[in-house]
Design an enzyme around this catalytic site. Structure first.
Site, PDB file in Angstrom:
ATOM      1  N   GLY A 255     -11.086   3.317   0.618  1.00  0.00           N
ATOM      2  CA  GLY A 255     -12.060   4.088   1.383  1.00  0.00           C
ATOM      3  C   GLY A 255     -13.367   3.368   1.661  1.00  0.00           C
TER       4      GLY A 255
ATOM      5  N   HIS B 240      -5.213 -21.260  10.519  1.00  0.00           N
ATOM      6  CA  HIS B 240      -6.518 -21.766  10.099  1.00  0.00           C
ATOM      7  C   HIS B 240      -7.261 -20.721   9.271  1.00  0.00           C
ATOM      8  CE1 HIS B 240     -10.588 -23.228  10.025  1.00  0.00           C
ATOM      9  NE2 HIS B 240     -10.923 -21.996  10.371  1.00  0.00           N
TER      10      HIS B 240
ATOM     11  N   GLN C  15     -11.377   6.828  -4.864  1.00  0.00           N
ATOM     12  CA  GLN C  15     -11.932   7.253  -3.581  1.00  0.00           C
ATOM     13  C   GLN C  15     -13.309   7.872  -3.828  1.00  0.00           C
ATOM     14  OE1 GLN C  15     -11.030   6.674  -0.525  1.00  0.00           O
ATOM     15  NE2 GLN C  15      -8.930   5.878  -0.756  1.00  0.00           N
TER      16      GLN C  15
ATOM     17  N   ASP D 104      -7.597  -7.860   0.400  1.00  0.00           N
ATOM     18  CA  ASP D 104      -6.667  -8.063   1.519  1.00  0.00           C
ATOM     19  C   ASP D 104      -7.390  -7.629   2.775  1.00  0.00           C
ATOM     20  OD1 ASP D 104      -6.243  -5.006   1.041  1.00  0.00           O
ATOM     21  OD2 ASP D 104      -5.263  -5.430   2.954  1.00  0.00           O
TER      22      ASP D 104
ATOM     23  N   ASP E 170      -2.780   8.207  -1.514  1.00  0.00           N
ATOM     24  CA  ASP E 170      -4.141   8.749  -1.604  1.00  0.00           C
ATOM     25  C   ASP E 170      -4.604   9.122  -0.208  1.00  0.00           C
ATOM     26  OD1 ASP E 170      -4.359   6.240  -0.479  1.00  0.00           O
ATOM     27  OD2 ASP E 170      -6.282   5.787  -1.419  1.00  0.00           O
TER      28      ASP E 170
ATOM     29  N   ASP F 114       0.873  -1.177   0.000  1.00  0.00           N
ATOM     30  CA  ASP F 114       0.000   0.000   0.000  1.00  0.00           C
ATOM     31  C   ASP F 114       0.908   1.224   0.000  1.00  0.00           C
ATOM     32  OD1 ASP F 114       1.046   0.226   2.512  1.00  0.00           O
ATOM     33  OD2 ASP F 114      -0.829  -0.155   3.569  1.00  0.00           O
ATOM     34  N   SER F 115       0.319   2.394  -0.014  1.00  0.00           N
ATOM     35  CA  SER F 115       1.118   3.608  -0.147  1.00  0.00           C
ATOM     36  C   SER F 115       1.527   4.174   1.198  1.00  0.00           C
ATOM     37  CB  SER F 115       0.293   4.667  -0.865  1.00  0.00           C
ATOM     38  OG  SER F 115      -0.777   5.076  -0.020  1.00  0.00           O
ATOM     39  N   GLY F 116       0.955   3.646   2.271  1.00  0.00           N
ATOM     40  CA  GLY F 116       1.238   4.213   3.583  1.00  0.00           C
ATOM     41  C   GLY F 116       0.243   5.281   3.980  1.00  0.00           C
TER      42      GLY F 116
END
Lengths: 376, 376
Positions: B221, B340, B194, B271, B146, B92-94
């Site tokens: 978002g 699991h 977004q 994710d 973003d 991700d971009s952080g």
């Protein structure tokens, strides 16, 4: 349980052997990972078996008695089935934890009364009901209830305590003979030598213990804070008296160097929380010495944790990565360090075994004890 | 990076495909375990690869930038080498962590200024330097910087925020085109839609994003607190506009049911920290519903965690044993539950894939979404 000695070192009292239990063989000298409450902390059973190559693990009677408790263990068909571990298990008597963890403990001829460290509930361990508990756990090797004297401990106290321990011992063996295993696997009972750091008490205790002609014998109350020389001295006194043809188990010991010295003094079995506990704090034991992986010096050391290490984690992960995991408090760090240390301890006793077989043990040991305890 | 669609469901917008990266193929729909700071919490890389069968994992740019930091990552030769993971990684971009974790953050056209949540040190993320950071990490799929709008969020704020995000996007792609990978593996850059829960903003954003004709497109978002119906509605609006021949990635989502609905709406990648985070709290996702393993009812249930579960832990350990591990706070409990859940999530998307291939997806999905969210 059967014990066969295979090789004897000519320059020390070290020996190799094979313990045969209903759940398989244990090649001695052996280190036993500690699975306190039904789990070797941070390590899967499969990893323990196939990567670390543990031949036997420990369970703590005190902890297991409190949680999950005897009902669950009985319904599960014993600890082996409960945790899914089909190799041998040894259980301590719970005595040590009564003294180190619980509150309001009171010792008497009757047994050890204590309050649970979890909820304060009151309990009584007797020489008999501890055997009953270990029968329900179904361990392959059981320990008798004893008092592990603290250090320092004055002679008067050690004397009185030893009498208590020997009194309990007699009742434990009587009860042992009057009861049977619950799951079809025979269970050995080991008596425990006490006597603090007093030679005459240790001698007396070893003689009492030897007289039981048990399938194996344990030495307790050492590595509790006394100088290491005292520990080795007591071990020498005791091992001289304990039957040579039965396995000798030094309880709760110790550093890699302690284990090698213990082997040299004729000891066959060891257990300790050090590989996992110190591992969780970032201390790694290696062939070349001790690594504090949290140290800044490993920050960009991308070499394997241990080039020719015993666990797959040693070459899977780098020192820099493991250091990072500790720095950011990722639980994988403790998992890796625990696996590394346990595999190293098992490697160490296996290596000692081979060196005894080839007659190189003493010279190898002398080099190793210095190397193992050096700081990298 | 290449994306080939293989099958299309006739009753929904679900599809299957294969993403090809320089580090191997990813079969979609796919779930990506989150390896926040270079580790999927409690899980060894080998377990992730061979037991959980993860095809791609996530790294968080914000966390990795702070620790171990860019110097270490560059010297290691990138994140793959540092953590020893040779399959694809997405970063991700952080941006999300800047807004959720750090203090004193200030957004401007320039970028996002913030203080580290660890030591308070001041930093600035710009659309350009985030790409530089992701180049050093060496992820196979990079995300643009973003602003992830919070929920609720008024229209005025969402409007302003979207302009900022689109402004940053332009600079990110310009910088992306002017720079190259550092380690010889090509890196895709995904723009992010977004617009909060406002249809017109989402539409506008999706059109802007689509105009970049990027190798894949992300939707951010969502799943930030809004009603689930709003999420699905936004997803439908957006997926109608985003290129059909490029993978669509719904960021940070979600429950097993969310994922199946997302797939039905034409989404390919997901994710979420849920399998590991909820696992650490004793929540297990299974084919038949949700298990709270801490519940008293599992105390003497010695049946496997999940009879036909996807991980080896499912048949290795019983529910009663796993419950016990949580009751006594043994770290193995969190490890088992995490494995699991991750294996279950991977099983779920693989199963969805097969159902799309055989044309059974929609009917299967409708049964599953109810079943998956029921309490056992």
């Amino acid at each position: 349980m059967d014990f066969k000695i295979e090789h004897k070192d000519t320059k020390s009292n070290a020996r190799t052997g094979v313990i045969t239990t209903d759940r398989g063989e244990i090649k001695t000298p052996i280190f036993m990972p500690v699975g306190t409450i039904g789990s070797v902390k941070g390590v899967h059973q499969q990893e323990l078996k196939y990567d670390i190559k543990a031949q036997i693990i420990l369970g703590n009677t005190y902890h297991l008695y409190l949680r999950p408790g005897l009902d669950v263990l009985r319904q599960a068909g014993g600890l082996h089935k409960f945790i899914n571990w089909d190799r041998p298990i040894l259980t301590d008597s719970g005595g040590y934890q009564v003294f180190s963890l619980s509150a309001n403990r009171k010792l008497s001829d009757k047994g050890a009364a204590f309050s649970s460290h979890i909820d304060g509930s009151k309990h009584l361990f007797t020489p008999e009901n501890v055997i009953d508990t270990e029968r329900i756990i179904g361990s392959d090797i059981m320990m008798v209830l004893d008092e592990c004297t603290p250090y320092p401990c004055d002679y008067e106290y050690a004397r009185k305590s030893l009498n208590l321990t020997h009194g309990w011992l007699k009742r434990a063996f009587a009860h042992y003979k009057n009861t049977d295993n619950l799951y079809g696997y025979s269970q050995a009972l080991f008596p425990i030598v006490q006597g603090s750091v007093f030679k005459d008490l240790r001698k007396e205790s070893a003689e009492v213990i030897a007289s039981y002609n048990a399938e194996g014998n344990a030495i307790g109350g050492l590595s509790v804070g006394e100088p290491v020389e005292d520990m080795y001295e007591m071990l020498e006194v005791v091992n001289n008296i304990l039957p040579k043809d039965k396995p000798r188990y030094l309880m709760g010991v110790g550093t890699p160097a302690n284990i090698l010295e213990g082997i040299a003094l004729g000891t066959d079995m060891f257990d300790c929380v050090m590989p996992t506990r110190n591992g969780r704090n970032g201390m790694l034991f290696t062939k070349n010495g001790i690594i504090n992986i949290k140290n800044q010096k490993w920050k960009t050391d991308f070499s394997p944790i241990e080039e020719d290490g015993a666990s797959y984690v040693d070459t899977q992960y780098s020192k820099a990565y493991l250091r990072h995991l500790f720095a950011v408090n990722e639980r994988l760090g403790a998992q890796i360090a625990s696996m590394h240390n346990l595999a190293f301890y098992l490697w160490l006793v296996t290596e000692a075994r081979q060196k005894i077989e080839t007659g190189e043990f003493s010279s190898w040991k002398n080099i190793m004890v210095t190397k193992l305890m050096s700081r990298m």
